[in-house]
Motif scaffolding. Structure first.
Motif, mmCIF file in Angstrom:
data_model
loop_
_atom_site.group_PDB
_atom_site.id
_atom_site.type_symbol
_atom_site.label_atom_id
_atom_site.label_comp_id
_atom_site.label_asym_id
_atom_site.label_seq_id
_atom_site.Cartn_x
_atom_site.Cartn_y
_atom_site.Cartn_z
ATOM 1 N N ILE A 116 141.763 15.769 46.417
ATOM 2 C CA ILE A 116 142.868 16.939 46.248
ATOM 3 C C ILE A 116 142.730 17.956 47.108
ATOM 4 O O ILE A 116 141.722 18.335 47.583
ATOM 5 C CB ILE A 116 142.512 17.177 44.740
ATOM 6 N N PRO A 117 143.743 18.829 47.125
ATOM 7 C CA PRO A 117 143.778 20.124 48.093
ATOM 8 C C PRO A 117 143.001 21.046 47.287
ATOM 9 O O PRO A 117 143.013 21.012 45.958
ATOM 10 C CB PRO A 117 144.987 20.416 48.248
ATOM 11 N N ARG A 118 142.313 22.135 47.751
ATOM 12 C CA ARG A 118 142.021 23.282 47.203
ATOM 13 C C ARG A 118 142.503 24.397 48.011
ATOM 14 O O ARG A 118 142.666 24.653 49.189
ATOM 15 C CB ARG A 118 140.137 23.229 47.657
ATOM 16 N N TYR A 119 142.711 25.524 47.297
ATOM 17 C CA TYR A 119 143.256 26.860 47.767
ATOM 18 C C TYR A 119 142.193 27.554 48.006
ATOM 19 O O TYR A 119 141.063 28.030 47.133
ATOM 20 C CB TYR A 119 144.041 27.416 46.736
ATOM 21 N N ASP A 120 141.949 28.073 49.174
ATOM 22 C CA ASP A 120 140.828 29.035 49.670
ATOM 23 C C ASP A 120 141.349 30.104 49.896
ATOM 24 O O ASP A 120 142.166 30.785 50.387
ATOM 25 C CB ASP A 120 140.506 28.423 51.374
ATOM 26 N N GLY A 121 140.891 30.945 48.629
ATOM 27 C CA GLY A 121 141.228 32.516 48.418
ATOM 28 C C GLY A 121 140.811 33.246 49.562
ATOM 29 O O GLY A 121 141.284 34.258 49.651
ATOM 30 N N HIS A 122 139.737 33.074 50.330
ATOM 31 C CA HIS A 122 139.448 33.825 51.754
ATOM 32 C C HIS A 122 140.092 33.731 52.800
ATOM 33 O O HIS A 122 140.532 34.547 53.226
ATOM 34 C CB HIS A 122 137.744 33.625 51.948
ATOM 35 N N GLU A 123 140.561 32.395 53.033
ATOM 36 C CA GLU A 123 141.453 32.152 53.857
ATOM 37 C C GLU A 123 142.882 32.145 53.696
ATOM 38 O O GLU A 123 143.938 32.232 54.599
ATOM 39 C CB GLU A 123 141.172 30.643 54.483
ATOM 40 N N ARG A 124 143.188 32.213 52.205
ATOM 41 C CA ARG A 124 144.612 32.203 51.945
ATOM 42 C C ARG A 124 145.413 30.901 52.494
ATOM 43 O O ARG A 124 146.617 31.077 52.671
ATOM 44 C CB ARG A 124 145.332 33.480 52.130
ATOM 45 N N VAL A 125 144.648 29.824 52.248
ATOM 46 C CA VAL A 125 145.540 28.718 52.726
ATOM 47 C C VAL A 125 144.973 27.216 51.762
ATOM 48 O O VAL A 125 144.056 27.425 51.012
ATOM 49 C CB VAL A 125 145.257 28.166 54.078
ATOM 50 N N GLN A 160 140.053 18.183 35.217
ATOM 51 C CA GLN A 160 141.394 17.991 34.836
ATOM 52 C C GLN A 160 142.059 18.986 33.803
ATOM 53 O O GLN A 160 141.400 19.382 33.047
ATOM 54 C CB GLN A 160 141.205 16.588 34.040
ATOM 55 N N ILE A 161 143.095 19.693 34.383
ATOM 56 C CA ILE A 161 143.847 20.704 33.568
ATOM 57 C C ILE A 161 145.041 19.956 32.949
ATOM 58 O O ILE A 161 146.023 20.097 33.874
ATOM 59 C CB ILE A 161 143.724 21.775 34.235
ATOM 60 N N GLY A 162 145.231 19.613 31.958
ATOM 61 C CA GLY A 162 146.454 19.034 31.462
ATOM 62 C C GLY A 162 146.617 17.703 32.433
ATOM 63 O O GLY A 162 145.902 16.893 32.399
ATOM 64 N N GLY A 163 147.694 17.581 32.872
ATOM 65 C CA GLY A 163 147.943 16.555 33.896
ATOM 66 C C GLY A 163 147.643 16.724 35.397
ATOM 67 O O GLY A 163 147.973 15.766 36.083
ATOM 68 N N VAL A 164 146.933 18.001 35.582
ATOM 69 C CA VAL A 164 146.830 18.090 36.791
ATOM 70 C C VAL A 164 145.097 18.253 37.199
ATOM 71 O O VAL A 164 144.406 18.867 36.454
ATOM 72 C CB VAL A 164 147.471 19.650 37.179
ATOM 73 N N ARG A 165 144.932 17.727 38.567
ATOM 74 C CA ARG A 165 143.504 17.630 38.846
ATOM 75 C C ARG A 165 143.238 18.769 39.863
ATOM 76 O O ARG A 165 143.928 18.985 40.677
ATOM 77 C CB ARG A 165 142.916 16.320 39.347
ATOM 78 N N ARG A 166 142.517 19.662 39.560
ATOM 79 C CA ARG A 166 142.145 20.898 40.490
ATOM 80 C C ARG A 166 140.426 20.822 40.957
ATOM 81 O O ARG A 166 139.676 20.107 40.086
ATOM 82 C CB ARG A 166 142.364 22.039 39.821
ATOM 83 N N VAL A 167 140.348 21.580 41.833
ATOM 84 C CA VAL A 167 138.976 21.694 42.289
ATOM 85 C C VAL A 167 138.437 22.885 41.223
ATOM 86 O O VAL A 167 139.215 23.769 40.902
ATOM 87 C CB VAL A 167 138.672 22.448 43.688
ATOM 88 N N THR A 168 137.176 22.989 40.934
ATOM 89 C CA THR A 168 136.754 23.756 40.061
ATOM 90 C C THR A 168 136.780 25.147 40.578
ATOM 91 O O THR A 168 136.254 25.230 41.776
ATOM 92 C CB THR A 168 135.324 23.534 39.397
ATOM 93 N N SER A 169 137.069 26.130 40.021
ATOM 94 C CA SER A 169 137.365 27.489 40.688
ATOM 95 C C SER A 169 136.023 28.389 40.609
ATOM 96 O O SER A 169 135.124 28.086 39.773
ATOM 97 C CB SER A 169 138.081 28.322 40.159
ATOM 98 N N THR A 170 135.856 29.378 41.383
ATOM 99 C CA THR A 170 134.663 30.122 41.544
ATOM 100 C C THR A 170 134.602 30.867 39.952
ATOM 101 O O THR A 170 133.606 31.034 39.406
ATOM 102 C CB THR A 170 134.559 30.986 42.552
#
Length: 179
Positions: free
Chosen positions: A72-81, A93-103
């Motif tokens: 899965i991709p991860r949004y890098d808040g420092h680099e903004r990419v 898993q959040i609903g039907g979407v898999r995400r990297v755990t946020s800080t």
């Protein structure tokens, strides 16, 4: 965090590819955790204790119990990419979407754990730990157990040894023990 000295942003960047091994000439295998470049833009390698290896292995086993770990991709808040998809260690898993755990999720979980600890043990009531507190504990343990401070600095990713000295709490019994 307590066993690695990892910064919170480095924690969420850990992936299955961060786990490596090194085989000594005598055949002994040492588990390593490779931490991606962060503040100093230098990769660091932290040898894993048996306890840390057990925790990491448990995370990996849970993730692989139902097949391969999703990339899965991860949004890098420092680099903004958005990063390229990777097999991150801390996914949810959040609903039907898999995400990297946020800080933010990590901070909320840590806050909740501190609250629960305070409710079950009055001596800890009102205490709050931050991820950086665990980094300071890691540094203190390294130095107070005899590891040279310059090696501790390298494990923490500090360029300047004085930065590491600022992290380390020296207790009187440790001074007496090492004299």
């Amino acid at each position: 965090m307590r066993q690695t000295g990892v910064r919170i942003e480095e924690l969420v960047e850990l992936a299955h590819t961060s786990i490596r091994q090194y085989q000594r000439p005598n055949g002994e295998v040492i588990a390593l955790l490779v931490i991606a470049p962060s503040n100093t833009n230098r990769e660091r390698v932290v040898p894993m204790s048996a306890e840390l290896f057990h925790v990491i292995a448990t995370i990996v086993l849970r993730q692989t119990a139902h097949g391969p770990v999703p990339l899965i991709p991860r949004y890098d808040g420092h680099e903004r990419v958005w990063t390229a998809p990777m097999p991150y260690l801390f996914q949810r898993q959040i609903g039907g979407v898999r995400r990297v755990t946020s800080t933010g999720t990590i901070l909320n979980n840590l806050r909740r754990r501190c609250q629960i600890l305070g409710e079950t043990n009055p001596a800890f009531r009102g205490l709050h730990f931050t991820p950086h507190d665990f980094r300071r504990l890691f540094a203190t343990d390294l130095v107070n157990n005899g590891l040279p401070i310059h090696i501790g600095a390298a494990l923490l990713g500090h360029i300047n040894v004085q930065t590491t000295q600022g992290y380390v709490a020296v207790f009187e019994e440790d001074v007496i023990r090492h004299t």
